[in-house]
Enzyme design. Structure first.
Site, PDB file in Angstrom:
ATOM      1  N   GLY A   1      24.787  36.494  35.368  1.00 19.11           N
ATOM      2  CA  GLY A   1      25.160  35.303  36.336  1.00 19.11           C
ATOM      3  C   GLY A   1      26.558  34.964  36.917  1.00 19.11           C
ATOM      4  O   GLY A   1      26.420  34.344  38.308  1.00 19.11           O
ATOM      5  N   ASP A   2      27.522  35.902  36.618  1.00 17.39           N
ATOM      6  CA  ASP A   2      28.389  35.655  37.490  1.00 17.39           C
ATOM      7  C   ASP A   2      27.977  36.746  39.040  1.00 17.39           C
ATOM      8  O   ASP A   2      28.475  36.714  40.306  1.00 17.39           O
ATOM      9  CB  ASP A   2      29.933  37.504  37.277  1.00 17.39           C
ATOM     10  CG  ASP A   2      30.424  36.307  35.728  1.00 17.39           C
ATOM     11  OD1 ASP A   2      29.826  34.572  35.828  1.00 17.39           O
ATOM     12  OD2 ASP A   2      30.854  36.822  35.384  1.00 17.39           O
TER      13      ASP A   2
END
Ligand SMILES: Nc1ncnc2c1ncn2[C@@H]1O[C@H](COP(=O)(O)OP(=O)(O)OP(=O)(O)O)[C@@H](O)[C@H]1O
Ligand SMILES: O=P(O)(O)OC[C@@]1(O)O[C@H](CO)[C@@H](O)[C@@H]1O
Length: 304
Positions: free
Chosen positions: A249-250
């Site tokens: 996600g990052d």
């Protein structure tokens, strides 16, 4: 410059073993010690993608030293505030399934907050501020309001990727440039359970209507959705073997920002972000530029 702020950094102790038995002595095959926390992951990925970044937040003790040293060896600028508490170690067990054990964050005091506000007050409209990861319970709500007020006043591009009440509080004062919830986090944000992509898009449109410029909803191997005032898009994720989804996600956030900061083209940024998330999911550490670029053609974007 892309500033990231990680309130609760971590050393991610990532252990691979063929079979993990609860309640038994398990022996690992391979272990890694990565500097982690969502903002730090964003700094590591945007740096690999060629953007300039400074990693800020709170670190302390031997684990804090390890993180700072690791980042600096990778060529990443750091501007951390020291805590008396030792930075946590999060355990990531990679076996037939992924199990995570995340530690508590440091107890922060007024002096720590003031130092961070002082750093944030120096940002300008040319800067991005990425607030990512868990926000410690010891953080007073007045601090979150002051942070949002500074970003609003100085026209800083604010990216928020955190769960809990902080985002709602920030939104009362300023509208983030980008948020990237997964479906569950989006549900928590709008106080609903999300059952379908259509519902997710509907809530994202509502948030855009309230002033957030770009909403990206990540859906793991199903890809992601993107909503702005002018476009609604769906992207497929490239197919590959999942090795370590920590930081996927990052990496999506990083790919989006790194690409958008070059040409301001949202669809390209969305494609680059999805490819970055998948490239990270397919390896132990975070993705590198060549991994991302080799996956770009596999991200199929559809207008909704
Ligand atoms: N198994 C997978 N196969 C292909 N791509 C994946 C997979 N898992 C994640 N991705 C990619 O990474 C992106 C972000 O993943 P995900 O939705 O799991 O984020 P997240 O829930 O914020 O994860 P985390 O908090 O662990 O970083 C997805 O949109 C997708 O592009
Ligand atoms: O406890 P938080 O701050 O919610 O999440 C921390 C964390 O799980 O997030 C990163 C992956 O996104 C990891 O590097 C880190 O261990």
């Amino acid at each position: 410059m892309i500033f990231t702020c990680t309130f609760m950094p971590t050393v991610d102790y990532t252990a691979y073993l063929s079979n993990f038995e609860r309640g038994e002595l398990n022996r690992t095959n391979e272990v890694y010690y990565y500097p982690g926390g969502k903002g730090i992951n964003v700094s590591r990925v945007v740096h690999r993608l060629g953007a300039e970044t400074v990693a800020c937040g709170f670190i302390g003790g031997f684990t804090g030293d390890y993180i700072e040293d690791f980042l600096q060896k990778e060529g990443i600028k750091t501007d951390f505030i020291r805590t008396t508490d030792i930075t946590r170690i999060n355990v990531k067990i990679k076996s037939t399934e992924e199990t995570e054990l995340n530690g508590p964050g440091p107890i922060l005091n007024e002096k720590n907050f003031q130092r961070l506000l002082e750093r944030i007050s120096r940002l300008t409209e040319d800067d991005w501020l990425v607030i990512a990861g868990r926000i410690p319970a010891s953080l007073p709500s007045s601090f979150v309001s002051e942070l949002a007020t500074l970003c609003e006043k100085n026209k800083v591009r604010l990216v928020v990727d955190t769960s809990g009440p902080a985002l709602k509080q920030i939104m009362e004062i300023t509208k983030p440039f980008l948020i990237k919830p997964n479906e569950q986090e989006l549900g928590e944000l709008v106080g609903k359970t999300i059952h379908s992509k259509q519902e997710a898009v509907g809530y994202a449109k509502k948030l855009v209507g309230e002033g957030i410029q770009h909403v990206v909803i990540s859906m793991g191997k199903e890809g992601a959705l993107y909503v702005s005032a002018t476009e609604t898009l769906a992207a497929t994720a490239p197919k590959g073997k999942l090795v370590n989804s920590v930081g996927a996600g990052d990496s999506l956030v990083s790919g989006f920002i790194a690409s958008y900061s070059i040409d301001g083209h949202a669809e390209n940024a969305f494609r680059y972000g999805v490819a970055s998330g998948s490239a990270t999911a397919f390896q132990s550490d975070l993705c590198k530029k060549e991994d991302v670029e080799s996956l770009l053609s596999q991200v199929i974007i559809t207008k909704l």
